[in-house]
Scaffold this motif. Structure first.
Motif, PDB file in Angstrom:
ATOM      1  N   ALA A   1       0.852  -1.143  -0.125  1.00 51.95           N
ATOM      2  CA  ALA A   1      -0.012  -0.243  -0.051  1.00 51.95           C
ATOM      3  C   ALA A   1       0.889   1.304  -0.114  1.00 51.95           C
ATOM      4  CB  ALA A   1      -1.007  -0.135   1.091  1.00 51.95           C
ATOM      5  N   GLU A   2       1.934   1.207   0.628  1.00 52.24           N
ATOM      6  CA  GLU A   2       2.729   2.289   0.817  1.00 52.24           C
ATOM      7  C   GLU A   2       3.564   2.714  -0.478  1.00 52.24           C
ATOM      8  OE1 GLU A   2       6.347   4.348   3.773  1.00 52.24           O
ATOM      9  OE2 GLU A   2       6.452   2.073   3.085  1.00 52.24           O
ATOM     10  N   SER A   3       3.903   1.571  -1.291  1.00 55.27           N
ATOM     11  CA  SER A   3       4.517   1.764  -2.560  1.00 55.27           C
ATOM     12  C   SER A   3       3.430   2.330  -3.540  1.00 55.27           C
ATOM     13  CB  SER A   3       4.884   0.351  -3.053  1.00 55.27           C
ATOM     14  OG  SER A   3       6.043  -0.217  -2.181  1.00 55.27           O
ATOM     15  N   GLU A   4       2.209   1.751  -3.431  1.00 58.53           N
ATOM     16  CA  GLU A   4       1.129   2.149  -4.294  1.00 58.53           C
ATOM     17  C   GLU A   4       1.104   3.665  -4.111  1.00 58.53           C
ATOM     18  OE1 GLU A   4      -2.147  -0.183  -3.894  1.00 58.53           O
ATOM     19  OE2 GLU A   4      -1.213  -2.102  -4.600  1.00 58.53           O
ATOM     20  N   TRP A   5       0.910   4.199  -2.690  1.00 56.55           N
ATOM     21  CA  TRP A   5       0.804   5.424  -2.483  1.00 56.55           C
ATOM     22  C   TRP A   5       1.971   6.425  -3.113  1.00 56.55           C
ATOM     23  CZ3 TRP A   5       3.619   9.132   0.484  1.00 56.55           C
ATOM     24  CH2 TRP A   5       2.884  10.161   0.872  1.00 56.55           C
ATOM     25  N   VAL A   6       3.008   5.997  -2.737  1.00 58.15           N
ATOM     26  CA  VAL A   6       4.157   6.799  -3.465  1.00 58.15           C
ATOM     27  C   VAL A   6       4.166   6.837  -5.000  1.00 58.15           C
ATOM     28  CG1 VAL A   6       6.803   6.571  -3.836  1.00 58.15           C
ATOM     29  CG2 VAL A   6       5.722   6.199  -1.457  1.00 58.15           C
TER      30      VAL A   6
ATOM     31  N   VAL B   1       1.650   9.613  -5.715  1.00 58.23           N
ATOM     32  CA  VAL B   1       2.002  10.583  -5.494  1.00 58.23           C
ATOM     33  C   VAL B   1       3.111  11.290  -6.451  1.00 58.23           C
ATOM     34  CG1 VAL B   1       3.575  12.204  -3.804  1.00 58.23           C
ATOM     35  CG2 VAL B   1       1.524  10.753  -3.009  1.00 58.23           C
ATOM     36  N   ARG B   2       3.975  10.376  -7.013  1.00 60.11           N
ATOM     37  CA  ARG B   2       4.705  10.592  -8.149  1.00 60.11           C
ATOM     38  C   ARG B   2       3.983  10.917  -9.371  1.00 60.11           C
ATOM     39  NH1 ARG B   2       8.950   5.660  -6.790  1.00 60.11           N
ATOM     40  NH2 ARG B   2      10.435   7.038  -5.554  1.00 60.11           N
ATOM     41  N   GLU B   3       3.085  10.428  -9.593  1.00 55.49           N
ATOM     42  CA  GLU B   3       2.098  10.489 -10.870  1.00 55.49           C
ATOM     43  C   GLU B   3       1.583  11.934 -10.765  1.00 55.49           C
ATOM     44  OE1 GLU B   3      -0.579   7.172 -11.209  1.00 55.49           O
ATOM     45  OE2 GLU B   3       1.146   6.045 -11.894  1.00 55.49           O
ATOM     46  N   LYS B   4       1.242  12.235  -9.629  1.00 54.88           N
ATOM     47  CA  LYS B   4       0.354  13.470  -9.295  1.00 54.88           C
ATOM     48  C   LYS B   4       1.308  14.674  -9.403  1.00 54.88           C
ATOM     49  CE  LYS B   4      -3.467  11.969  -6.548  1.00 54.88           C
ATOM     50  NZ  LYS B   4      -4.005  11.805  -5.234  1.00 54.88           N
ATOM     51  N   ILE B   5       2.788  14.434  -9.140  1.00 56.36           N
ATOM     52  CA  ILE B   5       3.743  15.567  -9.012  1.00 56.36           C
ATOM     53  C   ILE B   5       4.115  15.760 -10.620  1.00 56.36           C
ATOM     54  CG2 ILE B   5       6.359  15.798  -8.516  1.00 56.36           C
ATOM     55  CD1 ILE B   5       5.651  14.782  -5.819  1.00 56.36           C
ATOM     56  N   ASP B   6       4.231  14.593 -11.229  1.00 56.52           N
ATOM     57  CA  ASP B   6       4.511  14.618 -12.712  1.00 56.52           C
ATOM     58  C   ASP B   6       3.403  15.076 -13.485  1.00 56.52           C
ATOM     59  OD1 ASP B   6       6.832  13.130 -12.147  1.00 56.52           O
ATOM     60  OD2 ASP B   6       6.209  11.452 -12.823  1.00 56.52           O
ATOM     61  N   ALA B   7       2.397  15.039 -13.150  1.00 58.06           N
ATOM     62  CA  ALA B   7       1.014  15.712 -13.743  1.00 58.06           C
ATOM     63  C   ALA B   7       1.067  17.254 -13.305  1.00 58.06           C
ATOM     64  CB  ALA B   7      -0.451  15.127 -13.281  1.00 58.06           C
ATOM     65  N   ALA B   8       1.416  17.436 -12.111  1.00 56.08           N
ATOM     66  CA  ALA B   8       1.454  18.901 -11.801  1.00 56.08           C
ATOM     67  C   ALA B   8       2.560  19.909 -12.490  1.00 56.08           C
ATOM     68  CB  ALA B   8       1.420  19.026 -10.377  1.00 56.08           C
ATOM     69  N   ILE B   9       3.818  19.017 -12.520  1.00 53.98           N
ATOM     70  CA  ILE B   9       4.869  19.751 -13.374  1.00 53.98           C
ATOM     71  C   ILE B   9       4.499  19.847 -14.887  1.00 53.98           C
ATOM     72  CG2 ILE B   9       7.150  19.250 -14.287  1.00 53.98           C
ATOM     73  CD1 ILE B   9       7.655  17.858 -11.622  1.00 53.98           C
ATOM     74  N   CYS B  10       3.864  19.114 -15.432  1.00 50.25           N
ATOM     75  CA  CYS B  10       3.545  19.075 -16.781  1.00 50.25           C
ATOM     76  C   CYS B  10       2.452  20.238 -17.121  1.00 50.25           C
ATOM     77  CB  CYS B  10       2.707  17.829 -17.448  1.00 50.25           C
ATOM     78  SG  CYS B  10       3.912  16.555 -17.755  1.00 50.25           S
ATOM     79  N   THR B  11       1.412  20.287 -16.103  1.00 47.35           N
ATOM     80  CA  THR B  11       0.738  21.661 -16.004  1.00 47.35           C
ATOM     81  C   THR B  11       1.049  22.833 -16.071  1.00 47.35           C
ATOM     82  OG1 THR B  11      -1.343  20.043 -15.231  1.00 47.35           O
ATOM     83  CG2 THR B  11      -1.510  22.343 -15.076  1.00 47.35           C
ATOM     84  N   SER B  12       2.205  22.606 -15.131  1.00 47.40           N
ATOM     85  CA  SER B  12       2.845  24.121 -14.809  1.00 47.40           C
ATOM     86  C   SER B  12       3.620  24.642 -15.810  1.00 47.40           C
ATOM     87  CB  SER B  12       3.787  23.880 -13.472  1.00 47.40           C
ATOM     88  OG  SER B  12       4.975  23.099 -13.907  1.00 47.40           O
ATOM     89  N   ASP B  13       4.087  23.798 -16.893  1.00 46.45           N
ATOM     90  CA  ASP B  13       4.765  24.194 -18.054  1.00 46.45           C
ATOM     91  C   ASP B  13       3.831  25.012 -18.882  1.00 46.45           C
ATOM     92  OD1 ASP B  13       7.045  23.004 -17.143  1.00 46.45           O
ATOM     93  OD2 ASP B  13       6.604  21.193 -18.294  1.00 46.45           O
ATOM     94  N   SER B  14       2.369  24.728 -18.884  1.00 41.73           N
ATOM     95  CA  SER B  14       1.510  25.374 -19.626  1.00 41.73           C
ATOM     96  C   SER B  14       0.510  26.558 -19.132  1.00 41.73           C
ATOM     97  CB  SER B  14       0.563  24.375 -20.385  1.00 41.73           C
ATOM     98  OG  SER B  14      -0.248  23.836 -19.451  1.00 41.73           O
ATOM     99  N   VAL B  15       0.978  26.692 -17.926  1.00 44.82           N
ATOM    100  CA  VAL B  15       0.210  27.874 -17.190  1.00 44.82           C
ATOM    101  C   VAL B  15       1.401  28.904 -17.051  1.00 44.82           C
ATOM    102  CG1 VAL B  15      -1.034  28.489 -14.958  1.00 44.82           C
ATOM    103  CG2 VAL B  15      -1.241  26.153 -16.128  1.00 44.82           C
ATOM    104  N   PRO B  16       0.810  30.126 -17.012  1.00 46.05           N
ATOM    105  CA  PRO B  16       1.743  31.229 -16.543  1.00 46.05           C
ATOM    106  C   PRO B  16       2.049  31.343 -15.220  1.00 46.05           C
ATOM    107  CG  PRO B  16      -0.396  32.049 -17.166  1.00 46.05           C
ATOM    108  CD  PRO B  16      -0.447  30.701 -17.422  1.00 46.05           C
TER     109      PRO B  16
END
Length: 88
Positions: free
Chosen positions: A42-47, A50-65
């Motif tokens: 469960a901890e590995s799945e959670w990690v 979280v990594r997927e959400k961070i990656d998605a946020a980074i991708c989004t931040s590249d297209s948002v001012p």
């Protein structure tokens, strides 16, 4: 393999055996190790989530001012003051 339990762990295992839910110390250990394995998975799945959400946020931040943090805080404080005046 042999393992050594602390006195507290021995009391824990003996208590479980006395309650009658488990038939042997090995069974108590088997259940405990199964729970540890489930916890680790469960901890590995959670990690990974979280990594997927961070990656998605980074991708989004590249297209948002970019946003000026000071301006954001100022706007929040201004809105809070307005609400306070309306409710006050």
């Amino acid at each position: 393999m042999s393992i050594h339990l602390t006195p507290e762990q021995e009391v824990f295992v003996r208590t479980k055996l006395q309650l009658g839910k488990y038939q042997s110390a090995e069974e108590v250990l088997e259940v405990a190790l199964g729970l540890l394995d489930a916890h680790d998975r469960a901890e590995s799945e959670w990690v990974e989530q979280v990594r997927e959400k961070i990656d998605a946020a980074i991708c989004t931040s590249d297209s948002v001012p970019a946003v000026d943090g000071e301006s954001v805080i100022h706007d929040i404080l201004h809105r809070l003051q307005q609400r306070h005046q309306i409710q006050g």
